[in-house]
Design a protein around this motif. Structure first.
Motif, PDB file in Angstrom:
ATOM      1  N   PHE A 236     -15.748-110.372  29.498  1.00  0.00           N
ATOM      2  CA  PHE A 236     -14.570-109.589  29.117  1.00  0.00           C
ATOM      3  C   PHE A 236     -14.931-108.115  29.038  1.00  0.00           C
ATOM      4  CE2 PHE A 236     -11.734-107.571  26.080  1.00  0.00           C
ATOM      5  CZ  PHE A 236     -10.491-108.074  26.396  1.00  0.00           C
ATOM      6  N   GLY A 237     -16.063-107.805  28.398  1.00  0.00           N
ATOM      7  CA  GLY A 237     -16.502-106.417  28.304  1.00  0.00           C
ATOM      8  C   GLY A 237     -16.819-105.818  29.659  1.00  0.00           C
ATOM      9  N   ALA A 238     -17.468-106.615  30.516  1.00  0.00           N
ATOM     10  CA  ALA A 238     -17.780-106.133  31.862  1.00  0.00           C
ATOM     11  C   ALA A 238     -16.517-105.896  32.675  1.00  0.00           C
ATOM     12  CB  ALA A 238     -18.685-107.140  32.573  1.00  0.00           C
ATOM     13  N   TYR A 239     -15.530-106.780  32.516  1.00  0.00           N
ATOM     14  CA  TYR A 239     -14.304-106.649  33.313  1.00  0.00           C
ATOM     15  C   TYR A 239     -13.424-105.513  32.806  1.00  0.00           C
ATOM     16  CZ  TYR A 239     -11.195-108.532  36.861  1.00  0.00           C
ATOM     17  OH  TYR A 239     -10.457-108.700  38.009  1.00  0.00           O
ATOM     18  N   TRP A 240     -13.572-105.157  31.557  1.00  0.00           N
ATOM     19  CA  TRP A 240     -12.871-103.968  31.050  1.00  0.00           C
ATOM     20  C   TRP A 240     -13.299-102.757  31.874  1.00  0.00           C
ATOM     21  CZ3 TRP A 240      -9.851-103.842  26.317  1.00  0.00           C
ATOM     22  CH2 TRP A 240      -9.391-102.582  25.976  1.00  0.00           C
ATOM     23  N   ALA A 241     -14.612-102.636  32.079  1.00  0.00           N
ATOM     24  CA  ALA A 241     -15.117-101.520  32.876  1.00  0.00           C
ATOM     25  C   ALA A 241     -14.665-101.628  34.324  1.00  0.00           C
ATOM     26  CB  ALA A 241     -16.646-101.482  32.803  1.00  0.00           C
ATOM     27  N   LEU A 242     -14.685-102.836  34.887  1.00  0.00           N
ATOM     28  CA  LEU A 242     -14.291-103.010  36.287  1.00  0.00           C
ATOM     29  C   LEU A 242     -12.820-102.643  36.494  1.00  0.00           C
ATOM     30  CD1 LEU A 242     -15.301-105.792  38.727  1.00  0.00           C
ATOM     31  CD2 LEU A 242     -12.873-105.305  38.429  1.00  0.00           C
ATOM     32  N   SER A 243     -11.943-103.089  35.591  1.00  0.00           N
ATOM     33  CA  SER A 243     -10.517-102.816  35.764  1.00  0.00           C
ATOM     34  C   SER A 243     -10.211-101.333  35.605  1.00  0.00           C
ATOM     35  CB  SER A 243      -9.681-103.650  34.784  1.00  0.00           C
ATOM     36  OG  SER A 243     -10.051-103.385  33.456  1.00  0.00           O
ATOM     37  N   LEU A 244     -10.973-100.637  34.758  1.00  0.00           N
ATOM     38  CA  LEU A 244     -10.812 -99.177  34.683  1.00  0.00           C
ATOM     39  C   LEU A 244     -11.260 -98.531  35.987  1.00  0.00           C
ATOM     40  CD1 LEU A 244     -11.941 -98.093  31.093  1.00  0.00           C
ATOM     41  CD2 LEU A 244      -9.623 -98.394  31.976  1.00  0.00           C
ATOM     42  N   GLY A 245     -12.338 -99.053  36.559  1.00  0.00           N
ATOM     43  CA  GLY A 245     -12.803 -98.522  37.838  1.00  0.00           C
ATOM     44  C   GLY A 245     -11.787 -98.715  38.937  1.00  0.00           C
ATOM     45  N   LEU A 246     -11.137 -99.877  38.945  1.00  0.00           N
ATOM     46  CA  LEU A 246     -10.129-100.158  39.971  1.00  0.00           C
ATOM     47  C   LEU A 246      -8.917 -99.247  39.833  1.00  0.00           C
ATOM     48  CD1 LEU A 246     -10.187-104.083  39.931  1.00  0.00           C
ATOM     49  CD2 LEU A 246     -11.027-102.604  41.770  1.00  0.00           C
ATOM     50  N   THR A 247      -8.525 -98.932  38.619  1.00  0.00           N
ATOM     51  CA  THR A 247      -7.269 -98.205  38.387  1.00  0.00           C
ATOM     52  C   THR A 247      -7.472 -96.707  38.164  1.00  0.00           C
ATOM     53  OG1 THR A 247      -6.362-100.204  37.342  1.00  0.00           O
ATOM     54  CG2 THR A 247      -5.179 -98.128  36.971  1.00  0.00           C
ATOM     55  N   TRP A 248      -8.475 -96.338  37.375  1.00  0.00           N
ATOM     56  CA  TRP A 248      -8.539 -94.975  36.869  1.00  0.00           C
ATOM     57  C   TRP A 248      -9.687 -94.131  37.406  1.00  0.00           C
ATOM     58  CZ3 TRP A 248      -4.727 -92.509  34.732  1.00  0.00           C
ATOM     59  CH2 TRP A 248      -3.749 -93.197  34.012  1.00  0.00           C
ATOM     60  N   PHE A 249     -10.645 -94.704  38.117  1.00  0.00           N
ATOM     61  CA  PHE A 249     -11.810 -93.917  38.514  1.00  0.00           C
ATOM     62  C   PHE A 249     -11.437 -92.770  39.453  1.00  0.00           C
ATOM     63  CE2 PHE A 249     -15.857 -93.312  40.986  1.00  0.00           C
ATOM     64  CZ  PHE A 249     -16.593 -92.795  39.938  1.00  0.00           C
ATOM     65  N   THR A 250     -10.673 -93.064  40.490  1.00  0.00           N
ATOM     66  CA  THR A 250     -10.290 -92.004  41.435  1.00  0.00           C
ATOM     67  C   THR A 250      -9.392 -90.953  40.775  1.00  0.00           C
ATOM     68  OG1 THR A 250     -10.499 -93.567  43.264  1.00  0.00           O
ATOM     69  CG2 THR A 250      -9.328 -91.511  43.703  1.00  0.00           C
ATOM     70  N   PRO A 251      -8.340 -91.341  40.016  1.00  0.00           N
ATOM     71  CA  PRO A 251      -7.571 -90.306  39.303  1.00  0.00           C
ATOM     72  C   PRO A 251      -8.422 -89.473  38.355  1.00  0.00           C
ATOM     73  CG  PRO A 251      -6.340 -92.359  39.352  1.00  0.00           C
ATOM     74  CD  PRO A 251      -7.709 -92.665  39.902  1.00  0.00           C
TER      75      PRO A 251
END
Length: 436
Positions: A236-251
């Motif tokens: 769950f903690g790892a996927y929190w980081a992954l989902s932020l990367g998918l959505t917010w990293f480029t913005p």
């Protein structure tokens, strides 16, 4: 009295040969996962153009990122039980077709609601993807030969981003974000056609079940075991980081650090390149340790959970350093270290889960930890919206991520004991062989 029973990992049957065509199917499923993650990354990659054209606030864009996961977990659980009876060949085909169809409405002019609905539908189609693909692979390879095809399959996600980001970013920069979605729809149809022509059902499932006499363990007992709970918490903690990367990293790169869309497209690859290295290194090191007789508590549990703690500590340092390069480096390495837990948790669950229940239990595990994908993008959006400074909002969101990663890693260290879990369940079966 019932016949003696065994749990997965407590007995071995004679090694089976790898059937002809196994590596062909492995390659097709590698491409399946590649398309899967390209579909996931496109909204984050096109985040700034989407927000600009549709006039979205940070909270609305966070909701858009979360919408992908609204039906993700439910679909994963439902399909996880379906594939116990329906051939994976047809389930995989239906999933890929859903992905393709869900992309095409974005080619034309769309509003926020249409985009939101299409992402929800896409998430429902992609929720079961990883667990069904693993289940399909295991029908082609005997237990002692599954490490390499499983590693190849897991790398489909990383390469889905590494290869797709430059291509999709080129389309976004030169033709607009609408056509990036259309390109993914066409790729999904191409994969479906190739799978319909070349995809086959693996022949080893019946052989494996026939060679292993076992009784079913109550799902409640499996799902409340400390190792299962530890796997869910850590991932769950790892996927929190992954989902932020998918959505917010480029913005974050464009609006928070001032990079251009083209520059951000190339930088966005870095976490996935580093993460792929972490995944391969963890898999190699885990197998080496086990070959030397190290317990799976150490070779899987400790090895997988510890990097989460260090990754969280690195991300926590982001607000306290200056310079875009240093912040990107901390984010890339910190989030990339999360990849270790994905390598070890499914094998740990497989250690104590009966073969006939393995697919459903792994699907439930995936459905639970991916709930982070619903929460994390919205939390980041709220942090940005509530902050007086855009950059401060991003830093607050990444700090929350850091705290969750450290807690997840510590929970994993405390709970991941797959070897003793297996022994406990085996002893319980010996005492009460008739439990259902």
């Amino acid at each position: 009295m019932a016949a003696p029973t065994t749990l997965q990992g407590t007995s071995r049957t004679r090694p089976a040969a790898t059937p002809k065509g196994a590596w062909k199917v492995t390659f097709l499923l590698f491409l399946f996962m590649l398309v899967n993650f390209a579909d996931k990354i496109v909204v984050g990659l096109a985040g700034v153009p989407i927000m600009t054209e549709l006039n979205l606030s940070a909270e609305q864009f966070g909701l858009l990122g979360s919408s992908f996961f609204f039906l993700f977990s439910i679909s994963a659980i439902v399909v996880g039980f379906i594939v116990n009876k329906v051939p994976t060949r047809w389930v995989l085909l239906v999933l890929a077709l859903v992905w393709a169809v869900a992309q095409f409405p974005m080619v034309g002019s769309v509003g926020f609601t249409t985009l939101l609905i299409c992402r929800i539908i896409l998430g429902a189609g992609e929720g079961p993807a990883a667990s069904v693909a693993v289940h399909a692979i295991y029908k082609w390879f005997p237990d002692e030969k599954r490490a390499m095809p499983t590693a190849i399959l897991s790398q489909g996600s990383a390469f889905g981003v590494i290869l797709a980001v430059p291509a999709l970013n080129f389309v976004i920069v030169n033709y607009g974000w609408h056509y990036a979605f259309g390109a993914l729809g066409i790729v999904g149809l191409m994969w479906s056609a190739a799978w319909l022509w070349l995809g086959q059902e693996g022949p080893l499932a019946e052989i494996e079940l026939a060679g292993l006499r076992e009784q079913r363990v109550p799902y409640l007992q499996l799902l409340t075991s400390r190792t299962f709970v530890g796997c869910v918490a850590a991932t769950f903690g790892a996927y929190w980081a992954l989902s932020l990367g998918l959505t917010w990293f480029t913005p974050f790169l464009v609006k928070g650090l001032g990079f251009s869309q083209q520059q951000a497209g190339f930088i966005s690859i870095l976490p996935w390149v580093f993460g792929a290295c972490v995944v391969m290194t963890t898999g190699w090191l885990s197998q080496r340790l086990m070959a030397r007789g190290v317990s799976t508590r150490m070779a899987r549990g400790v090895l997988g959970a510890t990097p989460l703690i260090f990754g969280g500590m690195l991300m926590a340092a982001m607000p306290h350093v200056d310079g875009a390069t240093t912040r990107i480096a901390l984010l890339v390495v910190g989030s990339g270290l999360c990849g270790s837990i994905y390598v070890v948790c499914a094998p740990m669950i497989g250690e104590f889960t009966p073969v006939s229940q393995r697919g459903a239990v792994i699907a439930i595990y995936g459905a639970l930890y991916t709930l982070a994908g619903i929460i994390a993008p919205v939390v980041m959006g709220k942090m940005i919206q509530a902050s007086g400074s855009l950059l401060d909002g991003y830093m607050s969101g990444f700090t929350i991520n850091a705290v969750i990663m450290v807690i997840a890693g510590l929970t994993g260290l405390a709970l991941l004991w797959p070897n003793t879990e297996r022994a406990r369940l085996q002893a319980h079966q010996a005492v009460a062989p008739e439990f259902a």
